[in-house]
Design a protein around this motif. Structure first.
Motif, mmCIF file in Angstrom:
data_model
loop_
_atom_site.group_PDB
_atom_site.id
_atom_site.type_symbol
_atom_site.label_atom_id
_atom_site.label_comp_id
_atom_site.label_asym_id
_atom_site.label_seq_id
_atom_site.Cartn_x
_atom_site.Cartn_y
_atom_site.Cartn_z
ATOM 1 N N LEU A 1 0.840 -1.211 0.000
ATOM 2 C CA LEU A 1 0.000 0.000 0.000
ATOM 3 C C LEU A 1 0.870 1.254 0.000
ATOM 4 O O LEU A 1 0.604 2.206 -0.744
ATOM 5 N N GLU A 2 1.899 1.267 0.835
ATOM 6 C CA GLU A 2 2.785 2.437 0.920
ATOM 7 C C GLU A 2 3.560 2.634 -0.380
ATOM 8 O O GLU A 2 3.743 3.769 -0.823
ATOM 9 N N ALA A 3 3.997 1.549 -1.016
ATOM 10 C CA ALA A 3 4.744 1.662 -2.276
ATOM 11 C C ALA A 3 3.863 2.255 -3.376
ATOM 12 O O ALA A 3 4.348 3.010 -4.219
ATOM 13 N N ARG A 4 2.573 1.933 -3.364
ATOM 14 C CA ARG A 4 1.653 2.533 -4.348
ATOM 15 C C ARG A 4 1.439 4.012 -4.055
ATOM 16 O O ARG A 4 1.360 4.821 -4.963
ATOM 17 N N ALA A 5 1.328 4.351 -2.785
ATOM 18 C CA ALA A 5 1.068 5.749 -2.411
ATOM 19 C C ALA A 5 2.320 6.609 -2.541
ATOM 20 O O ALA A 5 2.235 7.774 -2.950
ATOM 21 N N TRP A 6 3.474 6.057 -2.172
ATOM 22 C CA TRP A 6 4.734 6.807 -2.169
ATOM 23 C C TRP A 6 5.810 5.967 -2.841
ATOM 24 O O TRP A 6 6.645 5.340 -2.156
ATOM 25 N N PRO A 7 5.812 5.911 -4.182
ATOM 26 C CA PRO A 7 6.812 5.086 -4.874
ATOM 27 C C PRO A 7 8.233 5.418 -4.418
ATOM 28 O O PRO A 7 8.585 6.575 -4.235
ATOM 29 N N GLY A 8 9.007 4.374 -4.196
ATOM 30 C CA GLY A 8 10.387 4.549 -3.768
ATOM 31 C C GLY A 8 10.571 4.646 -2.270
ATOM 32 O O GLY A 8 11.694 4.704 -1.783
ATOM 33 N N SER A 9 9.454 4.667 -1.523
ATOM 34 C CA SER A 9 9.581 4.765 -0.068
ATOM 35 C C SER A 9 10.071 3.444 0.512
ATOM 36 O O SER A 9 9.896 2.383 -0.074
ATOM 37 N N THR A 10 10.683 3.535 1.666
ATOM 38 C CA THR A 10 11.154 2.356 2.381
ATOM 39 C C THR A 10 10.187 2.085 3.524
ATOM 40 O O THR A 10 9.921 2.976 4.326
ATOM 41 N N PRO A 11 9.636 0.875 3.602
ATOM 42 C CA PRO A 11 8.682 0.603 4.689
ATOM 43 C C PRO A 11 9.372 0.555 6.050
ATOM 44 O O PRO A 11 10.571 0.287 6.152
ATOM 45 N N GLY A 12 8.600 0.840 7.071
ATOM 46 C CA GLY A 12 9.092 0.754 8.436
ATOM 47 C C GLY A 12 9.593 2.078 8.973
ATOM 48 O O GLY A 12 9.771 3.045 8.229
ATOM 49 N N HIS A 13 9.750 2.110 10.280
ATOM 50 C CA HIS A 13 10.138 3.326 10.991
ATOM 51 C C HIS A 13 11.307 3.044 11.919
ATOM 52 O O HIS A 13 11.603 1.897 12.245
ATOM 53 N N ASP A 14 11.942 4.103 12.368
ATOM 54 C CA ASP A 14 13.064 4.006 13.292
ATOM 55 C C ASP A 14 12.565 3.416 14.610
ATOM 56 O O ASP A 14 11.650 3.970 15.236
ATOM 57 N N PRO A 15 13.143 2.300 15.057
ATOM 58 C CA PRO A 15 12.709 1.700 16.326
ATOM 59 C C PRO A 15 12.825 2.651 17.517
ATOM 60 O O PRO A 15 12.099 2.505 18.498
ATOM 61 N N ALA A 16 13.720 3.635 17.439
ATOM 62 C CA ALA A 16 13.878 4.596 18.530
ATOM 63 C C ALA A 16 12.626 5.442 18.736
ATOM 64 O O ALA A 16 12.450 6.042 19.796
#
Length: 187
Positions: A22-37
């Protein structure tokens, strides 16, 4: 449909894959996931057979401002499945996320930015635009601000502390040193 909640690190593999798609369709080239901090938590609206309809992330960090440190949460990666947009599902999930943050005694405020055309969407879910406020993301050494050239961002918030008027005044019309790091440069 049902709402599911996970610490991002505990997301089942199939749900994580669907969110990434879903995120790749909305924001092509984005990397999934967030900083664990940032202690990412994922909220999902899932259809009857486990299909992710809406996904969003909640990120957390202390924010120093006006002589105190606020316990802030931010919305990130809000996305609705393309074929189901325009039905109010995303707005209901954002409103539910706001309600959950408001009920969390460890959160003083929700604070995030969005593209200017999306402001009304978030206002309908109970957030307010902070006029003149700029979030400064990235790191102190490599900042990224919502007023950088080429951005058309607004900052939104909801205040949950004992004195929301005082906190609203502290966050209005100022540069907020969010600095979530290099993974989630702005949330």
């Amino acid at each position: 449909m049902r709402v599911l909640r996970f610490a991002e690190a505990d997301l089942p593999t199939e749900l994580a894959r669907e969110i990434a798609e879903l995120e790749a369709r909305a924001w092509p080239g984005s990397t999934p996931g967030h900083d664990p901090a940032l202690h990412p938590r994922t909220m999902l609206l899932v259809g009857g057979v486990g299909t992710v309809v809406v996904a969003l992330s909640l990120l957390y960090k202390p924010v120093p401002l006006a002589g105190r440190t606020y316990r802030a949460a931010g919305l990130s990666s809000v996305v609705t499945r393309t074929g189901l947009r325009g039905r109010g599902l995303g707005g209901r999930m954002v409103a539910q996320a706001r309600a959950e943050l408001a009920a969390d005694p460890a959160v003083d405020l929700a604070l995030f930015s969005c593209d200017r055309p999306l402001a009304a969407f978030y206002e309908a879910a109970g957030f307010e635009v902070l006029p003149g406020t700029v979030l400064v993301g990235g790191t102190p050494e490599d900042p990224l601000a919502t007023d950088d050239p080429g951005f058309d961002k607004v900052v939104l918030a909801a205040f949950f502390s004992d004195d929301p008027d005082r906190d609203r005044a502290a966050f209005t019309g100022v540069r907020v040193p969010l600095h979530p790091g290099n993974t989630d440069r702005l949330w």
